[in-house]
Design a protein around this motif. Structure first.
Motif, PDB file in Angstrom:
ATOM      1  N   TYR A 167       1.517  22.531  -2.092  1.00 33.58           N
ATOM      2  CA  TYR A 167       2.788  22.053  -2.630  1.00 33.58           C
ATOM      3  C   TYR A 167       2.518  20.811  -3.473  1.00 33.58           C
ATOM      4  CZ  TYR A 167       5.166  24.831   1.043  1.00 33.58           C
ATOM      5  OH  TYR A 167       5.614  25.829   1.861  1.00 33.58           O
ATOM      6  N   GLY A 168       2.161  21.014  -4.726  1.00 36.71           N
ATOM      7  CA  GLY A 168       1.949  19.884  -5.633  1.00 36.71           C
ATOM      8  C   GLY A 168       3.076  19.888  -6.651  1.00 36.71           C
ATOM      9  N   THR A 169       2.749  19.521  -7.879  1.00 33.08           N
ATOM     10  CA  THR A 169       3.705  19.591  -8.978  1.00 33.08           C
ATOM     11  C   THR A 169       4.244  21.021  -9.074  1.00 33.08           C
ATOM     12  OG1 THR A 169       2.356  17.957 -10.077  1.00 33.08           O
ATOM     13  CG2 THR A 169       3.972  19.098 -11.423  1.00 33.08           C
ATOM     14  N   ALA A 182      10.391  19.639  -9.110  1.00 29.89           N
ATOM     15  CA  ALA A 182      11.854  19.669  -8.970  1.00 29.89           C
ATOM     16  C   ALA A 182      12.320  18.346  -8.358  1.00 29.89           C
ATOM     17  CB  ALA A 182      12.281  20.845  -8.093  1.00 29.89           C
ATOM     18  N   ILE A 183      11.540  17.846  -7.416  1.00 31.44           N
ATOM     19  CA  ILE A 183      11.871  16.558  -6.777  1.00 31.44           C
ATOM     20  C   ILE A 183      11.712  15.425  -7.805  1.00 31.44           C
ATOM     21  CG2 ILE A 183      11.217  14.953  -4.933  1.00 31.44           C
ATOM     22  CD1 ILE A 183      10.152  17.478  -3.395  1.00 31.44           C
ATOM     23  N   GLN A 184      10.677  15.536  -8.619  1.00 35.72           N
ATOM     24  CA  GLN A 184      10.479  14.526  -9.675  1.00 35.72           C
ATOM     25  C   GLN A 184      11.673  14.515 -10.633  1.00 35.72           C
ATOM     26  OE1 GLN A 184       6.748  15.670 -11.468  1.00 35.72           O
ATOM     27  NE2 GLN A 184       5.603  15.258  -9.608  1.00 35.72           N
ATOM     28  N   TRP A 185      12.187  15.692 -10.928  1.00 35.37           N
ATOM     29  CA  TRP A 185      13.324  15.771 -11.853  1.00 35.37           C
ATOM     30  C   TRP A 185      14.585  15.160 -11.227  1.00 35.37           C
ATOM     31  CZ3 TRP A 185      17.848  18.956 -11.489  1.00 35.37           C
ATOM     32  CH2 TRP A 185      18.680  18.862 -12.607  1.00 35.37           C
ATOM     33  N   THR A 245      12.655   7.232  -5.109  1.00 40.40           N
ATOM     34  CA  THR A 245      11.288   7.682  -4.842  1.00 40.40           C
ATOM     35  C   THR A 245      11.340   9.138  -4.393  1.00 40.40           C
ATOM     36  OG1 THR A 245      11.442   7.111  -2.510  1.00 40.40           O
ATOM     37  CG2 THR A 245      10.633   5.387  -3.989  1.00 40.40           C
ATOM     38  N   ALA A 246      10.189   9.817  -4.478  1.00 41.59           N
ATOM     39  CA  ALA A 246      10.148  11.221  -4.030  1.00 41.59           C
ATOM     40  C   ALA A 246      10.505  11.343  -2.539  1.00 41.59           C
ATOM     41  CB  ALA A 246       8.785  11.835  -4.337  1.00 41.59           C
ATOM     42  N   PRO A 247       9.945  10.507  -1.658  1.00 40.35           N
ATOM     43  CA  PRO A 247      10.323  10.634  -0.240  1.00 40.35           C
ATOM     44  C   PRO A 247      11.816  10.400  -0.008  1.00 40.35           C
ATOM     45  CG  PRO A 247       8.367   9.263  -0.459  1.00 40.35           C
ATOM     46  CD  PRO A 247       8.872   9.516  -1.843  1.00 40.35           C
ATOM     47  N   GLY A 248      12.471   9.687  -0.924  1.00 39.77           N
ATOM     48  CA  GLY A 248      13.906   9.411  -0.801  1.00 39.77           C
ATOM     49  C   GLY A 248      14.747  10.675  -0.715  1.00 39.77           C
ATOM     50  N   ILE A 249      14.241  11.761  -1.276  1.00 39.83           N
ATOM     51  CA  ILE A 249      15.013  13.012  -1.258  1.00 39.83           C
ATOM     52  C   ILE A 249      15.231  13.508   0.169  1.00 39.83           C
ATOM     53  CG2 ILE A 249      13.094  14.662  -1.458  1.00 39.83           C
ATOM     54  CD1 ILE A 249      15.021  16.072  -3.599  1.00 39.83           C
ATOM     55  N   ASN A 250      14.272  13.208   1.040  1.00 39.24           N
ATOM     56  CA  ASN A 250      14.378  13.681   2.424  1.00 39.24           C
ATOM     57  C   ASN A 250      15.519  12.987   3.154  1.00 39.24           C
ATOM     58  OD1 ASN A 250      12.004  15.382   2.184  1.00 39.24           O
ATOM     59  ND2 ASN A 250      10.881  13.455   2.077  1.00 39.24           N
ATOM     60  N   ASP A 273      -0.944  22.361   2.135  1.00 36.86           N
ATOM     61  CA  ASP A 273      -1.482  21.074   1.705  1.00 36.86           C
ATOM     62  C   ASP A 273      -0.747  20.645   0.442  1.00 36.86           C
ATOM     63  OD1 ASP A 273      -2.958  22.336  -0.578  1.00 36.86           O
ATOM     64  OD2 ASP A 273      -4.164  23.194   1.003  1.00 36.86           O
ATOM     65  N   GLY A 274      -1.140  19.510  -0.144  1.00 32.03           N
ATOM     66  CA  GLY A 274      -0.464  19.005  -1.346  1.00 32.03           C
ATOM     67  C   GLY A 274       0.557  17.926  -0.995  1.00 32.03           C
ATOM     68  N   GLY A 275       0.911  17.128  -2.008  1.00 33.49           N
ATOM     69  CA  GLY A 275       1.744  15.941  -1.811  1.00 33.49           C
ATOM     70  C   GLY A 275       3.085  16.184  -1.146  1.00 33.49           C
ATOM     71  N   ALA A 276       3.754  17.290  -1.495  1.00 34.18           N
ATOM     72  CA  ALA A 276       5.107  17.508  -0.982  1.00 34.18           C
ATOM     73  C   ALA A 276       5.128  17.966   0.484  1.00 34.18           C
ATOM     74  CB  ALA A 276       5.854  18.505  -1.864  1.00 34.18           C
ATOM     75  N   THR A 277       3.942  18.246   1.059  1.00 33.24           N
ATOM     76  CA  THR A 277       3.923  18.593   2.492  1.00 33.24           C
ATOM     77  C   THR A 277       4.239  17.369   3.347  1.00 33.24           C
ATOM     78  OG1 THR A 277       1.553  18.222   2.633  1.00 33.24           O
ATOM     79  CG2 THR A 277       2.262  20.484   2.276  1.00 33.24           C
ATOM     80  N   ALA A 278       4.284  16.190   2.712  1.00 31.89           N
ATOM     81  CA  ALA A 278       4.708  14.984   3.434  1.00 31.89           C
ATOM     82  C   ALA A 278       6.155  15.125   3.904  1.00 31.89           C
ATOM     83  CB  ALA A 278       4.566  13.765   2.530  1.00 31.89           C
ATOM     84  N   SER A 279       6.913  16.019   3.276  1.00 32.07           N
ATOM     85  CA  SER A 279       8.311  16.211   3.666  1.00 32.07           C
ATOM     86  C   SER A 279       8.402  17.135   4.880  1.00 32.07           C
ATOM     87  CB  SER A 279       9.102  16.812   2.496  1.00 32.07           C
ATOM     88  OG  SER A 279      10.373  17.240   2.948  1.00 32.07           O
ATOM     89  N   ASN A 280       8.683  16.553   6.042  1.00 29.78           N
ATOM     90  CA  ASN A 280       8.848  17.368   7.255  1.00 29.78           C
ATOM     91  C   ASN A 280      10.021  18.316   7.104  1.00 29.78           C
ATOM     92  OD1 ASN A 280       6.704  16.165   8.486  1.00 29.78           O
ATOM     93  ND2 ASN A 280       7.939  14.717   9.673  1.00 29.78           N
TER      94      ASN A 280
HETATM   95  P1  ADP Z   1      -0.425  17.273  -8.074  1.00 26.53           P
HETATM   96  O1  ADP Z   1      -1.774  17.388  -7.466  1.00 26.53           O
HETATM   97  O2  ADP Z   1       0.118  18.549  -8.631  1.00 26.53           O
HETATM   98  O3  ADP Z   1      -0.283  16.127  -9.030  1.00 26.53           O
HETATM   99  P2  ADP Z   1       0.418  16.273  -5.464  1.00 26.53           P
HETATM  100  O4  ADP Z   1      -0.264  17.185  -4.507  1.00 26.53           O
HETATM  101  O5  ADP Z   1      -0.059  14.882  -5.598  1.00 26.53           O
HETATM  102  O6  ADP Z   1       0.593  16.956  -6.886  1.00 26.53           O
HETATM  103  O7  ADP Z   1       1.980  16.259  -5.030  1.00 26.53           O
HETATM  104  C1  ADP Z   1       2.904  15.541  -5.766  1.00 26.53           C
HETATM  105  C2  ADP Z   1       4.296  16.089  -5.513  1.00 26.53           C
HETATM  106  O8  ADP Z   1       4.682  15.837  -4.170  1.00 26.53           O
HETATM  107  C3  ADP Z   1       5.301  15.397  -6.395  1.00 26.53           C
HETATM  108  O9  ADP Z   1       5.939  16.381  -7.161  1.00 26.53           O
HETATM  109  C4  ADP Z   1       6.291  14.733  -5.445  1.00 26.53           C
HETATM  110  O10 ADP Z   1       7.585  15.015  -5.870  1.00 26.53           O
HETATM  111  C5  ADP Z   1       6.016  15.370  -4.110  1.00 26.53           C
HETATM  112  N1  ADP Z   1       6.101  14.429  -2.972  1.00 26.53           N
HETATM  113  C6  ADP Z   1       5.276  13.409  -2.673  1.00 26.53           C
HETATM  114  N2  ADP Z   1       5.675  12.789  -1.526  1.00 26.53           N
HETATM  115  C7  ADP Z   1       6.771  13.441  -1.086  1.00 26.53           C
HETATM  116  C8  ADP Z   1       7.647  13.314   0.042  1.00 26.53           C
HETATM  117  N3  ADP Z   1       7.464  12.378   0.973  1.00 26.53           N
HETATM  118  N4  ADP Z   1       8.663  14.187   0.155  1.00 26.53           N
HETATM  119  C9  ADP Z   1       8.854  15.155  -0.754  1.00 26.53           C
HETATM  120  N5  ADP Z   1       8.056  15.328  -1.833  1.00 26.53           N
HETATM  121  C10 ADP Z   1       7.037  14.488  -2.008  1.00 26.53           C
END
Ligand code: ADP
Length: 498
Positions: free
Chosen positions: A264-266, A311-314, A324-329, A408-415
């Motif tokens: 779950y990245g961009t 989508a979260i970035q948008w 912030t991105a985590p703010g969406i949660n 894996d990937g950044g957005a997996t931080a969102s429980n």
């Molecule tokens: P890439 O490798 O494609 O640049 P990352 O794996 O670093 O991407 O993930 C970045 C994405 O994760 C961003 O689009 C961001 O919106 C999302 N993100 C990061 N932290 C959180 C969070 N706590 N909750 C939801 N989405 C998050």
């Protein structure tokens, strides 16, 4: 040997990273350096191949220096890289004849349409497992030969080399001694027959590519040779290569048929291990080589979502609903459910299994009662629904039901996102402790080849769970949500009229 470290090169689209792993599979040090993105025209994306090389070798030198070790402390180097990107260089001088054309580059889109119109789709799909798209290397390579002065003559005379980024890095690391790639990278070029596991003569003719330009194709885990650059004090074995998504599948230890990982990245990248079978997709997924180890080829089905975390970035940057991105949660957690709101994040069209470049994003089901919290929730759900659709397509193609998804990937931080995903699937979502699965995969492939780790079973235990998410939502509720989601997707398809 076990006191030594494995050095992984993670050559990505926007930065080069070097990561040192110890025998327990733990990260001991990381170094990272971004490099220039070149956009010569709308839709064109290039990198300077010498930037790719110098950024990668400088982070490698840095990580080694900062950790206070030298080449003798490194058991092997494993390489993972941005896939499909094309580098063409002069065999004599090692100088690139043009910038690297990056996987994102769309300059050959029209030519791809011509190939489709000429009826080549079936042939290409059967041989390579790919759909005809500018994304893959072949049409980019052809563009360089057709457009750079003198290129075709030199290529015909055997004076040029073509490589994906792994191949280019190894050429530089060995000072031109080794001209090789691995099966996972080769399978993304649209010139490689994934059944015979060799470069395909008919495709070389179709794209007019001389065979002498193509590197030797190796397994993903074997000792290919040693470094010859003076940047390390000793010769270090180069022993693992895999394209980034395949490396992540391996790093997630999805080593058995039916196992699936999603990043779950961009965007989102899903791969399902299909074992020794190249499964032909009837649902618009790609068939690709995952890896070849000890003479055995493992295949995968692949699907991607264009707009995942984007989508979260948008929501953050376009709508400014959160800072912030985590703010969406926090916002999404303020409501129990989506309140009937569905957001199809087709902001740049729809990827697998829809493949609709004319689709555009839409929010449906909005009422007077809709709040920003509903939209936040619908955004997280919109990511999870897209992932759901791809896994269902994979299950249909493979004839096998998934029982879990490794993420894996950044957005997996969102429980919350992970919980929604588990609710949709009705099975468990597993988030591992190490989210650096791409570099991890390259390190494992290299470590296995030099005997640093004995076997896949030996490293299996290093893959440690951080958190598991189990389905909680009632089936009727999920079925209802899926019904409205698919209705919403239909509204977005073929939106743009050109
Ligand atoms: P890439 O490798 O494609 O640049 P990352 O794996 O670093 O991407 O993930 C970045 C994405 O994760 C961003 O689009 C961001 O919106 C999302 N993100 C990061 N932290 C959180 C969070 N706590 N909750 C939801 N989405 C998050």
């Amino acid at each position: 040997m076990k006191s030594k470290l494995i050095l992984a090169f993670d050559q990505g689209t926007t930065s080069s990273r070097a990561i040192l792993f110890n025998h327990d599979g733990e990260i001991v040090r990381v170094s990272q350096k971004p490099f220039e993105q070149i956009f010569p025209k709308p839709g064109w994306v290039e990198h300077n191949p010498n930037d790719i090389w110098s950024s990668q070798i400088s982070v490698a030198a840095e990580v080694v220096a900062q950790h206070g070790i030298n080449g003798t402390d490194i058991a092997a180097i494993g390489i993972t890289n941005q896939r499909e990107t094309v580098v063409v260089w002069d065999r004599e001088t090692s100088e690139p004849i043009y910038n690297a054309i990056v996987w994102q580059d769309r300059r050959t889109a029209r030519y791809c349409d011509e190939l489709k119109d000429a009826g080549h789709e079936d042939l290409i799909k059967k041989k390579t497992g790919l759909v005809i798209d500018a994304y893959f290397s072949a049409t980019k390579l052809k563009w360089i030969l057709d457009n750079i002065e003198g290129a075709r003559e030199k290529a015909e005379a055997g004076k040029l080399c073509f490589g994906t980024v792994d191949c280019w890095l190894i050429w530089k690391l060995t000072r031109g001694k080794m001209f090789i790639t691995d099966v996972s990278n080769a399978s993304r070029t649209m010139l490689f027959n994934i059944h015979t596991m060799s470069w395909d003569k008919e495709l070389m003719e179709l794209f007019n590519i001389p065979e002498s330009m193509l590197p030797e194709v190796k397994q993903s885990s074997e000792v290919y040779g040693t470094t010859a650059t003076t940047l390390f004090s000793t010769k270090i074995p180069i022993a693992g290569i895999a394209g980034d998504q395949q490396a992540a599948l391996f790093g997630q230890m999805c080593t058995k048929p039916g196992m699936v990982k999603n990043t779950y990245g961009t965007g989102c990248f899903l791969l399902m291990n299909t074992g020794n079978k190249a499964v032909y997709s009837k649902n618009n997924l790609l068939t690709t080589v995952a890896w070849k180890i000890n003479g055995e080829t493992t295949y995968a089905l692949e699907g991607s979502v264009f707009v995942g975390g984007a989508a979260i970035q948008w929501i953050r940057d376009g709508l400014r609903m959160v800072r912030t991105a985590p703010g969406i949660n926090h916002l999404a957690e303020m409501v129990e459910d989506n309140g009937g709101v569905y957001f199809v994040p087709a902001l740049t069209g729809l990827g697998a299994p829809y493949w609709d470049q004319y689709a555009r994003g839409a929010m449906l089901g909005i009422t007077r009662g809709t709040t920003d919290a509903h939209i936040a929730r619908a955004t997280l759900e919109g990511i999870a629904f897209q992932v759901y659709d791809i896994v269902k397509a994979m299950e249909a193609d493979a004839g096998e039901k998934s029982i879990e998804l490794r993420v894996d990937g950044g957005a997996t931080a969102s429980n919350l996102l992970m919980q929604i995903q588990s609710d949709l699937f009705g099975f468990k979502i597993i988030r591992p402790k190490t989210l650096e699965t791409t570099a991890m995969g390259a390190a494992y492939l290299a470590g296995l080849a030099v005997g640093y780790w004995d076997s896949i079973d030996d490293i299996q235990s290093q893959w440690i769970v951080d958190k598991e998410f189990f389905p909680e939502a009632p089936k009727e509720k999920v079925d209802n949500m899926l019904h409205y989601w698919h209705k919403a997707v239909k509204c977005t398809q073929n939106w743009i009229e050109e």
